[in-house]
Structure formats: structure tokens, C-alpha cells
Scaffold this motif. Structure first.
Motif, PDB file in Angstrom:
ATOM      1  N   PRO A 192     -25.832  20.837   7.803  1.00 54.16           N
ATOM      2  CA  PRO A 192     -26.499  19.534   7.667  1.00 54.16           C
ATOM      3  C   PRO A 192     -25.508  18.394   7.757  1.00 54.16           C
ATOM      4  N   ALA A 193     -26.006  17.214   8.191  1.00 53.33           N
ATOM      5  CA  ALA A 193     -25.133  16.048   8.348  1.00 53.33           C
ATOM      6  C   ALA A 193     -24.550  15.596   7.021  1.00 53.33           C
ATOM      7  N   VAL A 194     -25.304  15.749   5.918  1.00 52.32           N
ATOM      8  CA  VAL A 194     -24.798  15.346   4.594  1.00 52.32           C
ATOM      9  C   VAL A 194     -23.537  16.106   4.242  1.00 52.32           C
ATOM     10  N   ASP A 195     -23.527  17.459   4.547  1.00 49.31           N
ATOM     11  CA  ASP A 195     -22.346  18.259   4.251  1.00 49.31           C
ATOM     12  C   ASP A 195     -21.167  17.779   5.078  1.00 49.31           C
ATOM     13  N   ARG A 196     -21.415  17.403   6.321  1.00 46.48           N
ATOM     14  CA  ARG A 196     -20.302  16.947   7.163  1.00 46.48           C
ATOM     15  C   ARG A 196     -19.730  15.639   6.622  1.00 46.48           C
ATOM     16  N   ARG A 197     -20.571  14.739   6.165  1.00 43.58           N
ATOM     17  CA  ARG A 197     -20.074  13.462   5.626  1.00 43.58           C
ATOM     18  C   ARG A 197     -19.247  13.696   4.365  1.00 43.58           C
ATOM     19  N   ARG A 198     -19.703  14.612   3.529  1.00 43.69           N
ATOM     20  CA  ARG A 198     -18.947  14.919   2.312  1.00 43.69           C
ATOM     21  C   ARG A 198     -17.576  15.473   2.649  1.00 43.69           C
ATOM     22  N   GLU A 199     -17.524  16.352   3.637  1.00 39.20           N
ATOM     23  CA  GLU A 199     -16.230  16.929   4.004  1.00 39.20           C
ATOM     24  C   GLU A 199     -15.301  15.854   4.586  1.00 39.20           C
ATOM     25  N   LYS A 200     -15.879  14.943   5.370  1.00 42.01           N
ATOM     26  CA  LYS A 200     -15.045  13.869   5.917  1.00 42.01           C
ATOM     27  C   LYS A 200     -14.489  12.986   4.792  1.00 42.01           C
ATOM     28  N   GLN A 201     -15.360  12.697   3.799  1.00 43.76           N
ATOM     29  CA  GLN A 201     -14.915  11.872   2.674  1.00 43.76           C
ATOM     30  C   GLN A 201     -13.832  12.597   1.880  1.00 43.76           C
ATOM     31  N   LYS A 202     -14.019  13.891   1.696  1.00 49.39           N
ATOM     32  CA  LYS A 202     -12.980  14.665   1.005  1.00 49.39           C
ATOM     33  C   LYS A 202     -11.674  14.609   1.782  1.00 49.39           C
ATOM     34  N   GLY A 203     -11.782  14.693   3.091  1.00 46.42           N
ATOM     35  CA  GLY A 203     -10.565  14.629   3.898  1.00 46.42           C
ATOM     36  C   GLY A 203      -9.858  13.291   3.756  1.00 46.42           C
ATOM     37  N   ARG A 204     -10.674  12.221   3.758  1.00 45.90           N
ATOM     38  CA  ARG A 204     -10.063  10.886   3.592  1.00 45.90           C
ATOM     39  C   ARG A 204      -9.429  10.740   2.205  1.00 45.90           C
ATOM     40  N   ASP A 205     -10.126  11.226   1.196  1.00 51.13           N
ATOM     41  CA  ASP A 205      -9.572  11.129  -0.170  1.00 51.13           C
ATOM     42  C   ASP A 205      -8.277  11.917  -0.294  1.00 51.13           C
ATOM     43  N   ALA A 206      -8.242  13.062   0.325  1.00 47.02           N
ATOM     44  CA  ALA A 206      -7.020  13.868   0.252  1.00 47.02           C
ATOM     45  C   ALA A 206      -5.877  13.186   0.971  1.00 47.02           C
ATOM     46  N   ALA A 207      -6.181  12.578   2.117  1.00 41.23           N
ATOM     47  CA  ALA A 207      -5.127  11.890   2.867  1.00 41.23           C
ATOM     48  C   ALA A 207      -4.599  10.685   2.072  1.00 41.23           C
ATOM     49  N   GLU A 208      -5.528   9.959   1.414  1.00 49.44           N
ATOM     50  CA  GLU A 208      -5.115   8.798   0.626  1.00 49.44           C
ATOM     51  C   GLU A 208      -4.276   9.235  -0.577  1.00 49.44           C
ATOM     52  N   ALA A 209      -4.680  10.353  -1.202  1.00 47.61           N
ATOM     53  CA  ALA A 209      -3.916  10.841  -2.347  1.00 47.61           C
ATOM     54  C   ALA A 209      -2.534  11.282  -1.915  1.00 47.61           C
ATOM     55  N   GLU A 210      -2.473  11.901  -0.762  1.00 50.47           N
ATOM     56  CA  GLU A 210      -1.167  12.341  -0.253  1.00 50.47           C
ATOM     57  C   GLU A 210      -0.275  11.137   0.052  1.00 50.47           C
ATOM     58  N   PHE A 211      -0.892  10.086   0.612  1.00 46.26           N
ATOM     59  CA  PHE A 211      -0.112   8.886   0.933  1.00 46.26           C
ATOM     60  C   PHE A 211       0.417   8.235  -0.345  1.00 46.26           C
ATOM     61  N   LEU A 212      -0.454   8.149  -1.366  1.00 40.56           N
ATOM     62  CA  LEU A 212      -0.023   7.544  -2.622  1.00 40.56           C
ATOM     63  C   LEU A 212       1.086   8.360  -3.272  1.00 40.56           C
ATOM     64  N   ALA A 213       0.973   9.663  -3.195  1.00 41.19           N
ATOM     65  CA  ALA A 213       2.013  10.509  -3.770  1.00 41.19           C
ATOM     66  C   ALA A 213       3.340  10.305  -3.045  1.00 41.19           C
ATOM     67  N   PHE A 214       3.202  10.170  -1.687  1.00 39.98           N
ATOM     68  CA  PHE A 214       4.422   9.950  -0.911  1.00 39.98           C
ATOM     69  C   PHE A 214       5.080   8.629  -1.282  1.00 39.98           C
ATOM     70  N   GLU A 215       4.279   7.564  -1.491  1.00 37.08           N
ATOM     71  CA  GLU A 215       4.811   6.262  -1.865  1.00 37.08           C
ATOM     72  C   GLU A 215       5.486   6.318  -3.244  1.00 37.08           C
ATOM     73  N   ALA A 216       4.840   7.064  -4.155  1.00 38.53           N
ATOM     74  CA  ALA A 216       5.418   7.182  -5.502  1.00 38.53           C
ATOM     75  C   ALA A 216       6.753   7.902  -5.446  1.00 38.53           C
ATOM     76  N   LEU A 217       6.798   8.956  -4.614  1.00 35.09           N
ATOM     77  CA  LEU A 217       8.042   9.698  -4.480  1.00 35.09           C
ATOM     78  C   LEU A 217       9.128   8.826  -3.865  1.00 35.09           C
ATOM     79  N   SER A 218       8.754   8.026  -2.884  1.00 37.40           N
ATOM     80  CA  SER A 218       9.747   7.147  -2.240  1.00 37.40           C
ATOM     81  C   SER A 218      10.273   6.104  -3.220  1.00 37.40           C
ATOM     82  N   SER A 219       9.374   5.552  -4.047  1.00 40.53           N
ATOM     83  CA  SER A 219       9.788   4.531  -5.023  1.00 40.53           C
ATOM     84  C   SER A 219      10.736   5.113  -6.062  1.00 40.53           C
ATOM     85  N   SER A 220      10.441   6.346  -6.514  1.00 35.33           N
ATOM     86  CA  SER A 220      11.311   6.966  -7.527  1.00 35.33           C
ATOM     87  C   SER A 220      12.678   7.268  -6.940  1.00 35.33           C
ATOM     88  N   ARG A 221      12.691   7.700  -5.673  1.00 32.72           N
ATOM     89  CA  ARG A 221      13.982   7.966  -5.033  1.00 32.72           C
ATOM     90  C   ARG A 221      14.797   6.671  -4.884  1.00 32.72           C
TER      91      ARG A 221
END
Length: 493
Positions: free
Chosen positions: A452-481
Motif C-alpha cells: 500500500p502507498a501508506v506503507d511506502r510513505r512511512r518507509e520514506k519518512q523513516k529513511g529521511r529521519d534516519a538520514a537526518e539523525a546520521e547527519f546530526l550525529a556526524f555534526e556532533a562528532l565533528s564539533s567534539s573533534r
């Protein structure tokens, strides 16, 4: 020229079933339309049907091979093939159908009675009918089955109540001509009658049929003369009337010796011991005929026969004979059991009936059974997927498990079907352990239902959230370094 035939050998062949079709629906914007192969049509059958207007088997004597039409193959678009047309062969009333070994297959008595002499073959299933939840896009179809074929023997036994038996030229044809409306050929030489003549006689309220059976001579039951060919026409009669010639000029013949000879032939043929007998002393109107009848009558009555002195020319004694025969016919009809209405007989299969047998013969394992043999005939062995489908069916039936139990080993020869048309292969025991895996042959994951299309939208949102979390983690790591590097520089200074 032959005008009457009462025994023929006939080769009958039913039509073959049409092959199923393997097809995939193709339409613009529908690349995965699914299977749409239609089933093949059934082959036509060969059917024997009694027709009161048919009196001889002459037609089949001249053309002894008959075949019904084949069924047509299926086509795409879920189109089923045309059914083959049945071949209906009209036969006389009283026809008996036998196989080549003499076993009776059917006794056709009564107008409209039918018998399927050869059954048409089944049509093969198309891939649309073979699709399932697990096998969504079969790439194969089943073949049509061949129709039944074989040789049969048809014998005509006259359906008459009374049979006139006696020597040639004893006057049987003359009697039947005056007792009924029949007009047989009559002449004063032996073997004038070459075919059984039937006539209908009315005596009071009783109406019965009378048959003039061709003349018997000594040795008729062993095939001498014409007697063997026509003795079968006596079998259905309720009464036998001995017609004895009281005016014969042949040396060594007299009514008593003629009677003994005919009775000996009837006894040799067999099956007629229980039929009532009457004696008609014929031709008492000619010179010396009455004298011979007077001398013979007492001896016949002492043997237990009812005797009638008759003459076809003067019609003497015919009325008495006719009513005496009618009385016996009426008694015979009353003694027959009343035919019950047709009942459906259920014959359930035994609980331990596996539907097939496996026997070891000459180092090979023979599989015999209706289902395995039919499945083999339906399989296209040039298609690997079709062969896999056959393996699935055999495994579900229990063939693989049974082979294990009887001691079959890898590489052993396995034969399915009759010897003249069998399939031979080397057995691989791994098939038994992988039956479930083999059952997944023919699956096409492209045909799986989309999510169903609803499941696809949820997976896309999860993908975006994961990418954003990864980016934030990378920024935090860069700042600490960066902070660590700055603190090290301050300590050095």
C-alpha cells in the motif's frame, strides 16, 4: 451380394483431448497481465445406440473402422477449445457387444439404449487454470489425453418371443408367412432362408414376435452349414417350436430322427435346456403327410411334447398352435421380475486405498494407478517446469514416500504406466525431502501484490529521519573533534 450381417468386428477410436494453452495476457500499460491460457476441448466419444429401424450390421461390415473427432486446443484470452463431436453408431435391437476375448461388455435391448464403446480424451488444462496463490504465473499447460481405442465384436441376437427351428425346407418360412404379415422368400430347395425373418402374431389379447431361424443340419453347433451363425438368434426366445417335415423325400429322414438331430444341436450349443418346446407336424395336407403324422404323434406325446398337426397351405391347426404359443409367452412374461427404477449405487473408496501400486519387477519399480498414469499422459516432458509440476503431484500423492518404504535407492529405475506406453526414469531420492521446495516451482515474484502507498510513505519518512539523525550525529562528532583539537593547542602554548 451380402444383405444381412449379424456379426462384425469393429475398430473404434475416440477423439483425443485438445492441449491446454500457456499464454500471458498482454495489454498496453499492463505488462504483468497474468496467465490467460484456456483449456483444451474434450475429444468426442464413440457411442452405440439402438435404433428400431436398423435390422442388420451390414454398414459396419463394409467400413469396420470408426473414429470420433478430436477436441481443439485452448487459446489465449481464456478461450476454451471446441469439444469434439461424438460419433453415434446406430445398431439393431438385440446387439451384444464383446471384446476380442469374448467377454460381454453390453447387451443392447430396447430402442434408444446406448453404450459408450470408446470414451473421448480429457482436454488439458491451460496455465490460467493451473495458477494458484503460490504458482501465480505457470509457464506450462497440460496436454490433452488420448481417447480410448480398441477392437470390439458386435453380435446380433434377434429379440423374438418364439423361434421356429427345424431342418431346411421343413416349412418354417411358410408358417411364419401365414401366421404373420412377414413375407420371407419361399422355395422348395434347401437353405432358401439365409437370414432370420421376424413376424408379429396376434392371438387374442396377446401379441408376440416369431422368428424363422435358418435351417439346422447335423454339425451346425460346430460350424457346419448356416446353423452356427444363426443359433444365437434363438437365445432370447421364450418358446421353441420344432417344425417337422411330414412329407420329406430324403432317405433316412423322418420326423422323429429330425427332432433328435435338432435337439442334439441345441444341447451342443447350450443354454436352451429350460425353454418350453412345442412340435408342429407340418405339411399334413400332402399325400402320405397325414399318415406319417398319425404314426409319429403318439411317440412324440410319450416324450412329453405338445403336438400340433398343421399345414401352411390349408391353414389347418394354425389357430390352435398360435394360441398355445401365446399362452406360454404370456406365462413367461408374467414370470419375469419387474424391472426396478434406476438406482444410484455409491461405491466409496476404501480408507487404505492409496490410488496407486508400486511393484518391483526385473530390478525396476513399476508404478500403476489411474492418477499417476493420467498425469504422465498430460505432461509435456520438453518443458522443465511441467516436469517439476508432475514431480509435485506425485509427491503429494505419496509416491515418493512409498518408494522409500519399498526400498528404492538413488539411481533405481522407476516406470510409470503400462508397458506399451510407459515413462522410464532414474529415481533421485532427494525429491522426497524437497517436496515443499519443489512445490514453489513456477512462482514469479514480479506478480506479488504491491504494498500500500501508506506503507511506502512511512518507509520514506523513516529513511529521511534516519538520514537526518546520521547527519546530526556526524555534526556532533565533528564539533567534539574540533573542540579537542583547540584544547590541545591551548595546552602547548
Amino acid at each position: 451380394m451380402t444383405t444381412f450381417v449379424d456379426r462384425v468386428e469393429l475398430h473404434v477410436a475416440a477423439g483425443n483431448g485438445g492441449h491446454g494453452c500457456a499464454s500471458v495476457h498482454r495489454e498496453k500499460f499492463k505488462p504483468l497481465g497474468g496467465p490467460d491460457g484456456g483449456n483444451g476441448g474434450e475429444g468426442g466419444s464413440v457411442i452405440l445406440t439402438v435404433d428400431a429401424q436398423v435390422t442388420t450390421l451390414l454398414e459396419y461390415h463394409h467400413s469396420p473402422k470408426r473414429k470420433a473427432t478430436n477436441g481443439k486446443p485452448g487459446a489465449g484470452g481464456n478461450r476454451t477449445g471446441a469439444i469434439g463431436e461424438d460419433l453415434v453408431l446406430l445398431v439393431p435391437d438385440g446387439t451384444v457387444v464383446l471384446d476380442r476375448q469374448g467377454n460381454v461388455l453390453a447387451d443392447l435391448v430396447g430402442h434408444g439404449t446406448s453404450f459408450v464403446a470408446a470414451q473421448g480424451g480429457r482436454g488439458g488444462l491451460g496455465n490460467a487454470a493451473l495458477s494458484s496463490a503460490r504458482r501465480k504465473a505457470p509457464g506450462f499447460a497440460l496436454l490433452g489425453e488420448p481417447g480410448e481405442a480398441g477392437d470390439i465384436v458386435m453380435e446380433l441376437k434377434s429379440v423374438a418371443d418364439v423361434a421356429l427351428v427345424g431342418y431346411p425346407s421343413a416349412g418354417k418360412s411358410s408358417l411364419i408367412s401365414v401366421l404373420s404379415a412377414a413375407k420371407p422368400k419361399i422355395a422348395d430347395y434347401p437353405f432358401t432362408t439365409l437370414i432370420p425373418n421376424l413376424g408379429v402374431v396376434t392371438a387374442g389379447e396377446t401379441v408376440y414376435t416369431i422368428a424363422d431361424v435358418p435351417g439346422l443340419i447335423p454339425g451346425a453347433s460346430q460350424g457346419r452349414g448356416l446353423g452356427l451363425e444363426f443359433l444365437r438368434h434363438v437365445e432370447r426366445c421364450s418358446v421353441l417350436v420344432h417344425v417337422l417335415d411330414c412329407a420329406t423325400l430324403e432317405p433316412g429322414r423322418d420326423p422323429l430322427s429330425d427332432l433328435e438331430t435338432i435337439e442334439a444341436e441345441l444341447a451342443e450349443y447350450g443354454g436352451l435346456e429350460d425353454r418350453p418346446r412345442l412340435v408342429a407336424l407340418n405339411k399334413v395336407d400332402v399325400p402320405d403327410g397325414q399318415d406319417i403324422a398319425d404314426l409319429t404323434r403318439t411317440s412324440l406325446e410319450e416324450r412329453g411334447y405338445r403336438v400340433f398337426e398343421v399345414s401352411a397351405a390349408s391353414r389347418k391347426g394354425l389357430r390352435e398352435l398360435s394360441f398355445a404359443v401365446a399362452g406360454i409367452v404370456s406365462e413367461a412374461r408374467a414370470a419375469k421380475p419387474v424391472e426396478e427404477s434406476t438406482r444410484i449405487v455409491l461405491r466409496p473408496k476404501a480408507v487404505d486405498d492409496e490410488g496407486f501400486t508400486i511393484t518391483e519387477e526385473d530390478g525396476a519399480y513399476h508404478i500403476r494407478g489411474t492418477k499417476p498414469e493420467r498425469w504422465v499422459r498430460q505432461t509435456d516432458f520438453s518443458n522443465d517446469e511441467a516436469v517439476g509440476y508432475l514431480a509435485d503431484r506425485l509427491a503429494r500423492l505419496g509416491v515418493e514416500e512409498k518408494l522409500w518404504k519399498v526400498g528404492a535407492k538413488e539411481g533405481d529405475t522407476v516406470i510409470i504406466g503400462p508397458d506399451e506406453n510407459a515413462v522410464v526414469f532414474d529415481w533421485e531420492p532427494t525429491m522426497a525431502a524437497g517436496a515443499e521446495m519443489l512445490g514453489r516451482r513456477g512462482e514469479d515474484h514480479r506478480m506479488d501484490s504491491p504494498r500500500p502507498a501508506v506503507d511506502r510513505r512511512r518507509e520514506k519518512q523513516k529513511g529521511r529521519d534516519a538520514a537526518e539523525a546520521e547527519f546530526l550525529a556526524f555534526e556532533a562528532l565533528s564539533s567534539s573533534r574540533q573542540a579537542a583539537i583547540e584544547s590541545e593547542d591551548d595546552e602547548e602554548h
